[in-house]
Scaffold this motif. Structure first.
Motif, PDB file in Angstrom:
ATOM      1  N   UNK A  24      41.113  38.310  44.702  1.00  8.82           N
ATOM      2  CA  UNK A  24      40.004  37.647  44.013  1.00  8.82           C
ATOM      3  C   UNK A  24      39.562  36.425  44.811  1.00  8.82           C
ATOM      4  N   UNK A  25      38.255  36.197  44.873  1.00 10.42           N
ATOM      5  CA  UNK A  25      37.735  35.039  45.598  1.00 10.42           C
ATOM      6  C   UNK A  25      37.562  33.831  44.684  1.00 10.42           C
ATOM      7  N   UNK A  31      41.085  39.183  31.887  1.00 11.07           N
ATOM      8  CA  UNK A  31      40.810  39.730  30.555  1.00 11.07           C
ATOM      9  C   UNK A  31      40.914  41.253  30.548  1.00 11.07           C
ATOM     10  N   UNK A  32      40.854  41.877  31.742  1.00 13.21           N
ATOM     11  CA  UNK A  32      41.016  43.337  31.830  1.00 13.21           C
ATOM     12  C   UNK A  32      41.387  43.699  33.257  1.00 13.21           C
ATOM     13  N   UNK A  33      42.266  44.709  33.395  1.00  9.39           N
ATOM     14  CA  UNK A  33      42.650  45.175  34.722  1.00  9.39           C
ATOM     15  C   UNK A  33      42.937  46.666  34.637  1.00  9.39           C
ATOM     16  N   UNK A  34      42.568  47.406  35.663  1.00 13.44           N
ATOM     17  CA  UNK A  34      42.720  48.860  35.674  1.00 13.44           C
ATOM     18  C   UNK A  34      44.192  49.256  35.645  1.00 13.44           C
ATOM     19  N   UNK A  45      34.730  48.957  38.810  1.00 18.35           N
ATOM     20  CA  UNK A  45      35.459  47.758  38.383  1.00 18.35           C
ATOM     21  C   UNK A  45      36.966  47.988  38.437  1.00 18.35           C
ATOM     22  N   UNK A  46      37.672  47.011  39.030  1.00 18.00           N
ATOM     23  CA  UNK A  46      39.137  47.005  39.058  1.00 18.00           C
ATOM     24  C   UNK A  46      39.715  45.990  38.082  1.00 18.00           C
ATOM     25  N   UNK A  47      39.026  44.863  37.900  1.00 14.70           N
ATOM     26  CA  UNK A  47      39.514  43.815  37.002  1.00 14.70           C
ATOM     27  C   UNK A  47      38.340  42.927  36.597  1.00 14.70           C
ATOM     28  N   UNK A 129      35.856  42.084  39.580  1.00 16.50           N
ATOM     29  CA  UNK A 129      36.433  42.499  40.865  1.00 16.50           C
ATOM     30  C   UNK A 129      36.218  43.993  41.030  1.00 16.50           C
ATOM     31  N   UNK A 130      35.531  44.374  42.099  1.00 15.14           N
ATOM     32  CA  UNK A 130      35.142  45.767  42.311  1.00 15.14           C
ATOM     33  C   UNK A 130      35.869  46.363  43.518  1.00 15.14           C
ATOM     34  N   UNK A 131      35.944  47.693  43.524  1.00 15.60           N
ATOM     35  CA  UNK A 131      36.627  48.410  44.602  1.00 15.60           C
ATOM     36  C   UNK A 131      35.745  48.445  45.842  1.00 15.60           C
ATOM     37  N   UNK A 132      36.256  48.010  46.996  1.00  9.36           N
ATOM     38  CA  UNK A 132      35.459  48.068  48.233  1.00  9.36           C
ATOM     39  C   UNK A 132      35.386  49.473  48.816  1.00  9.36           C
ATOM     40  N   UNK A 133      36.261  50.369  48.361  1.00  6.10           N
ATOM     41  CA  UNK A 133      36.251  51.754  48.836  1.00  6.10           C
ATOM     42  C   UNK A 133      36.860  52.623  47.736  1.00  6.10           C
TER      43      UNK A 133
END
Length: 322
Positions: A24-25, A31-34, A45-47, A129-133
């Protein structure tokens, strides 16, 4: 005659070319995570982090931007009026300079507040936080409700569709391995062909090894599977090869039985060399194209007549004693 290369089986493993700890930057409460095992596509979305404070800051900055823009517009209009009055020499030069400075400062204030607004908008976007691949979530490093620091890892994301074999070999083999080379990768008897994608031209000072990456056409292996990679241990050479079954091995020598033009057999001593699949390199008085007995040679003696039969018409045996 065929190219012959002595192969060495090098231990390795199946790895993913896209295997990362997604960080995370920004900081914030999760509040949520995969869940582990979740398969996601690129951009999914991952988190999610709590963005309440950032959104409140956003509203405040929007108000500041509106105020700074109004002030900048007022100072611009004021400067335009002063410029017209200056032509009539009603205003002094100092008053005109002051109006010009006020307009410049209000413009700078507007630029600064707009930058702060964009920064907060960026933080809000990064709270998701999103998946880059594309890949599979293989591990979670934080749970819902915990506070995430800037730069901390959230999940491990592995692309299981983009895999390759990674092997480390002795530096003595480096001169025989090059990109584009076809090699064999095996695991518990299952062998598949691969192509050397790259050779890392840097040897380790302690292990004296270098790294080889092999691209695989098959995706059947799981990431982390231990495999062996066949790499040439010597330069390719051209040699005479015979089927493995053509060599008769005795206690003190090895030989093959060659069928002469007169359909008799003669015993020729040979020295076996490297084995390649179902053939063996040999050194001896043989030439490419010679006819050799590959089945039943133990029952034949030098000079014995044989009859070559058509294998298409005989299910078993390819020659009979004459």
């Amino acid at each position: 005659m065929r190219p012959v290369s002595i192969e060495s089986w090098i231990p390795g493993s199946i790895v993913s070319r896209s295997d990362a700890r997604i960080a995370s930057v920004i900081a914030g409460r999760v509040v949520w995570i995969a869940e582990v095992g979740t398969r996601v596509g690129a951009g999914e979305v991952l988190a999610r982090l709590d963005d309440t404070v950032a959104r409140l800051r956003l509203e405040d900055l929007r108000a500041q931007v509106a105020r700074a823009r109004a002030q900048q517009q007022f100072n611009s209009s004021q400067l335009e009026r002063f410029n017209r009055l200056a032509a009539t020499q009603v205003l002094s030069a100092s008053q005109l300079d002051d109006a010009r400075a006020q307009r410049e400062m209000s413009t700078d204030d507007l630029t600064r507040v707009e930058a702060q607004l964009r920064e907060v908008q960026y933080d809000i976007a990064q709270s998701v936080i999103r998946a880059p691949f594309p890949g599979v979530v293989s591990e979670r490093f934080i749970q819902r409700g915990e506070y995430l620091q800037t730069g901390a890892a959230t999940v491990r994301l592995v692309n299981t569709s983009d895999i390759e074999a990674r092997a480390t070999a002795a530096l003595s083999l480096a001169s025989n391995v090059h990109a584009g080379q076809i090699v064999t990768v095996r695991d518990h008897g299952i062998e598949k062909s691969g192509r050397v994608r790259t050779v890392v031209p840097v040897g380790d000072d302690r292990s004296r090894q270098f790294e080889v990456r092999v691209s695989l056409g098959s995706r059947e292996w799981l990431v982390g599977t231990p495999v062996e990679v066949s790499l040439p241990s010597a330069a390719v050479r051209t040699a005479v090869t015979v089927p493995r079954d053509a060599i008769v091995i005795r206690q003190n020598h090895s030989y093959v039985l060659r069928v002469t033009r007169a359909n008799t057999v003669e015993e020729l001593d040979v020295t076996p060399g490297a084995g390649i699949a179902d053939v063996v390199e040999v050194r001896g008085p043989l030439a490419a194209g010679d006819r050799l007995v590959i089945r039943g040679g133990e029952r034949l003696a030098t000079g014995q007549a044989v009859r070559v039969v058509d294998p298409a018409n005989h299910a078993t045996g390819q020659l009979h004693p004459g």
